[in-house]
Design an enzyme around this catalytic site. Structure first.
Site, short mmCIF file in Angstrom:
data_model
loop_
_atom_site.label_atom_id
_atom_site.label_comp_id
_atom_site.label_asym_id
_atom_site.label_seq_id
_atom_site.Cartn_x
_atom_site.Cartn_y
_atom_site.Cartn_z
N HIS A 1 46.12 39.47 39.93
CA HIS A 1 44.83 39.77 40.56
C HIS A 1 44.26 41.16 40.35
O HIS A 1 43.10 41.39 40.68
CB HIS A 1 44.92 39.50 42.07
CG HIS A 1 45.34 38.09 42.38
ND1 HIS A 1 44.55 37.00 42.07
CD2 HIS A 1 46.48 37.60 42.93
CE1 HIS A 1 45.19 35.89 42.44
NE2 HIS A 1 46.36 36.23 42.96
N HIS B 1 49.36 38.00 48.28
CA HIS B 1 48.68 36.74 48.00
C HIS B 1 47.17 36.97 48.12
O HIS B 1 46.72 37.63 49.05
CB HIS B 1 49.15 35.68 49.01
CG HIS B 1 48.28 34.46 49.11
ND1 HIS B 1 48.23 33.50 48.13
CD2 HIS B 1 47.42 34.06 50.06
CE1 HIS B 1 47.36 32.55 48.49
NE2 HIS B 1 46.86 32.88 49.66
#
EC number: 3.1.27.-
Length: 151
Positions: A12, A119
């Site tokens: 990410h 996450h």
């Protein structure tokens, strides 16, 4: 084995760059960051902010994660992100993605010591209501989850 925090960074984080003007950004990055090994990861978001700014989200607005866990946090401000979405016609091993650059609030789940993102939960155009202002049962559940059984 790759730690959850390291996996978050690989999947990410793309600090100091952006996808603007590059329609192939997702095709290149999804491959480079190993999200097309064994299968095509259908959806993924890259965040074009400093790691420090993204880590700081773990001390910002506490909200419930999509899976019901209470350890998600939403950024106080919008961030420059790129959404990568697998195109309908693409099949493994020829994973193909649509690249969309956006400015959105991000939600991450945080864990560990130091408390860091592990996450990527969501990105939204409008900020959420933080957890403490939800009705009372949530507060009791949260206290209970933290192992504080004084209620």
């Amino acid at each position: 084995k790759e730690s959850a925090a390291a996996k978050f960074r690989r999947q990410h984080m793309d600090s100091g760059s952006s996808s603007s003007g590059n329609p192939n950004y997702c095709n290149q990055m999804m491959k480079r960051r190993r999200m097309t090994h064994g299968r095509c990861k259908p959806v993924n978001t890259f965040v074009h902010e400093s790691l420090d700014n993204v880590k700081a989200v773990c001390s910002q607005k506490n909200i419930t994660c999509k899976n019901g866990q209470p350890n998600c946090y939403q950024s106080n401000s919008t961030m420059n992100i790129t959404d990568c979405r697998q195109t309908g016609s693409s099949k493994y091993p020829n994973c193909a993605y649509k690249t969309s650059q956006k400015q959105k609030y991000i939600t991450v789940a945080c864990e560990g010591d130091p408390y860091v993102p592990v996450h990527f939960d969501a990105s939204v155009f409008l900020p959420a209501t933080p957890l403490p202002s939800l009705p009372r049962p949530h507060k009791h559940r949260l206290l209970w989850l933290e192992g504080n059984n004084s209620s």
